[in-house]
Design a protein around this motif. Structure first.
Motif, short mmCIF file in Angstrom:
data_model
loop_
_atom_site.label_atom_id
_atom_site.label_comp_id
_atom_site.label_asym_id
_atom_site.label_seq_id
_atom_site.Cartn_x
_atom_site.Cartn_y
_atom_site.Cartn_z
N ALA A 177 31.77 -31.82 65.62
CA ALA A 177 31.23 -30.39 66.15
C ALA A 177 30.86 -30.45 67.61
O ALA A 177 30.63 -29.55 68.23
CB ALA A 177 30.25 -30.28 65.20
N THR A 178 30.82 -31.62 68.02
CA THR A 178 30.42 -31.83 69.55
C THR A 178 31.19 -32.60 70.35
O THR A 178 31.84 -33.56 69.77
CB THR A 178 28.94 -32.34 69.62
OG1 THR A 178 28.86 -33.65 69.23
CG2 THR A 178 28.01 -31.22 69.11
N ALA A 179 31.39 -32.56 71.65
CA ALA A 179 32.04 -33.46 72.60
C ALA A 179 31.17 -33.79 73.66
O ALA A 179 30.01 -33.30 73.99
CB ALA A 179 33.11 -32.80 73.35
N LEU A 180 31.40 -34.97 74.34
CA LEU A 180 30.19 -35.67 74.91
C LEU A 180 31.17 -36.15 76.13
O LEU A 180 32.58 -36.35 75.94
CB LEU A 180 29.48 -36.92 74.60
CG LEU A 180 28.55 -36.49 73.27
CD1 LEU A 180 28.40 -37.48 72.21
CD2 LEU A 180 27.20 -36.00 73.67
N TYR A 181 30.34 -36.45 77.33
CA TYR A 181 31.02 -37.01 78.43
C TYR A 181 30.15 -37.48 79.53
O TYR A 181 29.03 -36.79 79.49
CB TYR A 181 32.10 -36.25 79.24
CG TYR A 181 32.11 -35.35 80.39
CD1 TYR A 181 32.24 -36.09 81.50
CD2 TYR A 181 31.36 -34.26 80.25
CE1 TYR A 181 31.76 -35.06 82.55
CE2 TYR A 181 31.08 -33.36 81.19
CZ TYR A 181 31.29 -33.94 82.69
OH TYR A 181 31.24 -33.09 83.69
N VAL A 182 30.36 -38.48 80.06
CA VAL A 182 29.54 -38.98 81.18
C VAL A 182 30.06 -38.71 82.64
O VAL A 182 31.22 -39.05 82.71
CB VAL A 182 29.11 -40.45 81.00
CG1 VAL A 182 28.03 -40.73 79.68
CG2 VAL A 182 30.35 -41.53 80.99
N VAL A 183 29.12 -38.62 83.52
CA VAL A 183 29.58 -38.20 84.91
C VAL A 183 28.51 -38.69 86.16
O VAL A 183 27.38 -38.55 85.69
CB VAL A 183 29.96 -36.81 85.10
CG1 VAL A 183 28.85 -35.90 84.70
CG2 VAL A 183 30.61 -36.39 86.32
#
Length: 161
Positions: free
Chosen positions: A109-115
């Motif tokens: 249901a969700t997506a994540l990312y780091v930046v």
């Protein structure tokens, strides 16, 4: 856009090199092959045709973390994305991101990312899919950030597929 195959590894390595990635940051051919073969991950390539020849102009991947790392939670993460410099600013990164988000949306249901907080281009690109900041930390998913601050970003994927 299409799923990457093991036959795309040399093109992926070429794109990393022409994009100026330092030798230590360019992944290994075997590492890319493992990512492509892993059913828990999505690796996609963008290709074009020129003079009746098809060639890869960009690539991107996801990661699936089943346990929390640093303060970052488990989940499906957008991973690296690289577009050949001669094809940048033409929508290739957006198309690669959309393809990965569709893949994640079929599984979560969700997506994540780091930046890195300094990477305005990436942060601005991801806002079109509703990514918002969850937290800031000097280390996320094992990555320490130049300048000392990384962002964990999250998007709700309801209705994305």
């Amino acid at each position: 856009m299409r799923p990457a195959t093991k036959g795309d590894v040399e093109a992926i390595l070429r794109i990393e090199v022409v994009s100026g990635r330092a030798a230590g940051s360019v992944g290994s051919a075997e590492g890319y092959r493992r990512a492509i073969a892993d059913p828990r991950r999505c690796v996609v390539v963008a290709e074009t045709t020129e003079a009746d020849r098809r060639f890869v102009i960009g690539w991107a991947k996801t990661h699936h973390h089943v346990e929390a790392v640093d303060p970052a939670p488990p989940g499906h993460y957008l991973g690296g994305i690289t577009v050949d410099p001669s094809w940048r600013r033409r929508g290739v990164a957006a198309a690669l991101t959309d393809a990965r988000l569709q893949w994640i949306a079929a599984r979560a249901a969700t997506a994540l990312y780091v930046v890195n907080v300094q990477n305005r281009a990436s942060i601005d690109l991801h806002r079109r899919w509703g990514f918002t900041e969850v937290l800031r930390a000097p280390r996320l998913m094992g990555v320490e950030f130049d300048g000392g601050v990384g962002l964990l970003m999250r998007a709700d994927l309801a209705g994305h597929v």
